[in-house]
Scaffold this motif. Structure first.
Motif, PDB file in Angstrom:
ATOM      1  N   ILE A  31       0.757  -1.289   0.086  1.00  0.00           N
ATOM      2  CA  ILE A  31       0.005   0.232  -0.039  1.00  0.00           C
ATOM      3  C   ILE A  31       0.963   1.334   0.318  1.00  0.00           C
ATOM      4  N   GLY A  32       1.994   1.006   0.912  1.00  0.00           N
ATOM      5  CA  GLY A  32       3.088   2.267   0.641  1.00  0.00           C
ATOM      6  C   GLY A  32       3.471   2.684  -0.637  1.00  0.00           C
ATOM      7  N   VAL A  33       3.844   1.464  -1.410  1.00  0.00           N
ATOM      8  CA  VAL A  33       4.352   1.899  -2.794  1.00  0.00           C
ATOM      9  C   VAL A  33       3.188   2.483  -3.862  1.00  0.00           C
ATOM     10  N   LEU A  34       1.932   1.911  -3.275  1.00  0.00           N
ATOM     11  CA  LEU A  34       0.823   2.731  -4.179  1.00  0.00           C
ATOM     12  C   LEU A  34       0.831   4.189  -3.607  1.00  0.00           C
ATOM     13  N   VAL A  35       0.826   4.406  -2.485  1.00  0.00           N
ATOM     14  CA  VAL A  35       0.836   5.829  -2.010  1.00  0.00           C
ATOM     15  C   VAL A  35       1.759   6.811  -2.600  1.00  0.00           C
ATOM     16  N   TYR A  36       3.152   6.207  -2.509  1.00  0.00           N
ATOM     17  CA  TYR A  36       3.961   6.815  -3.341  1.00  0.00           C
ATOM     18  C   TYR A  36       3.899   7.065  -4.553  1.00  0.00           C
ATOM     19  N   TRP A  37       3.271   6.135  -5.404  1.00  0.00           N
ATOM     20  CA  TRP A  37       2.975   6.417  -6.664  1.00  0.00           C
ATOM     21  C   TRP A  37       2.033   7.682  -6.921  1.00  0.00           C
ATOM     22  N   ARG A  38       0.906   7.507  -6.044  1.00  0.00           N
ATOM     23  CA  ARG A  38      -0.126   8.550  -6.115  1.00  0.00           C
ATOM     24  C   ARG A  38       0.634   9.911  -5.750  1.00  0.00           C
ATOM     25  N   HIS A  39       1.331   9.970  -5.180  1.00  0.00           N
ATOM     26  CA  HIS A  39       2.218  11.362  -4.589  1.00  0.00           C
ATOM     27  C   HIS A  39       3.503  11.534  -5.688  1.00  0.00           C
ATOM     28  N   ARG A  40       3.390  11.156  -6.891  1.00  0.00           N
ATOM     29  CA  ARG A  40       4.799  11.177  -7.483  1.00  0.00           C
ATOM     30  C   ARG A  40       5.082  12.529  -7.870  1.00  0.00           C
TER      31      ARG A  40
END
Length: 195
Positions: free
Chosen positions: A168-177
């Motif tokens: 989920i953290g990877v997804l959040v990072y992606w959404r915050h790119r």
């Protein structure tokens, strides 16, 4: 079948765009068209006021917390509970009600992990608050939360949940790119000015 059905229901609950509903109903604004153009609580607070941002936050937290809490009543499988958590977050990020678009998933992430690992989540959320107060950047606080949470879960022996938290953290990072790119060059605006 019950497990798969609940995962599907959780996705649909996660897909409910509370920020959009609050902004449209309470102040007649579509947050997808103004401010940061995000449906999350931060943008709703900027556009409509703090109390409406809190209302959106509660909605986004709740749609993660409640389905995971209910799932824990009929299964203690960490893999199943992790899948329910992931479904809620994916629903928020890729909402069927918003043509596959959605928010950045931080509040929903907090909600699901409050149900799964409350102390690790509270500590991570407190760090988010400290970082936001110190820096002025909600994005930086959000990234801090999803970085620290899986580490705390590993420390407390919750290895399966740590794996889901990392995903989920990877997804959040992606959404915050985009936020990360602006932070890197000093162009990210403090949350009160991010219009």
């Amino acid at each position: 079948m019950l497990s798969l059905g609940w995962i599907a229901i959780t996705y649909l609950l996660g897909a409910v765009p509370f920020g959009l509903l609050v902004a449209k109903v309470c102040c007649g604004i579509d947050p997808r068209l103004e401010g940061s153009r995000n449906t999350g609580a931060t943008n709703v607070a900027r556009l409509c006021g703090f109390k409406y941002g809190v209302l959106a936050l509660i909605g986004d937290l709740g749609k993660g917390f409640v389905p995971v809490l209910v799932a824990g009543m009929f299964s203690q499988s960490k893999v199943f509970l992790g899948c329910v958590a992931l479904a809620a977050v994916l629903g928020h990020v890729y909402s069927v009600f918003l043509n596959g678009k959605g928010g950045k998933a931080v509040a929903t992430t907090v909600g699901v992990f409050l149900a799964l690992a409350p102390w690790s989540t509270v500590i991570s959320a407190l760090l988010l608050v400290v970082v936001v107060l110190a820096s002025g950047y909600v994005s930086l606080g959000s990234l801090t939360l999803v970085t620290v949470l899986p580490i705390l879960l590993v420390v407390t022996g919750e290895f399966t949940l740590a794996l889901f938290a990392a995903l989920i953290g990877v997804l959040v990072y992606w959404r915050h790119r985009d936020n990360i790119a602006r932070l890197a060059v000093g162009e990210e605006k403090p949350w009160r000015k991010a219009h």
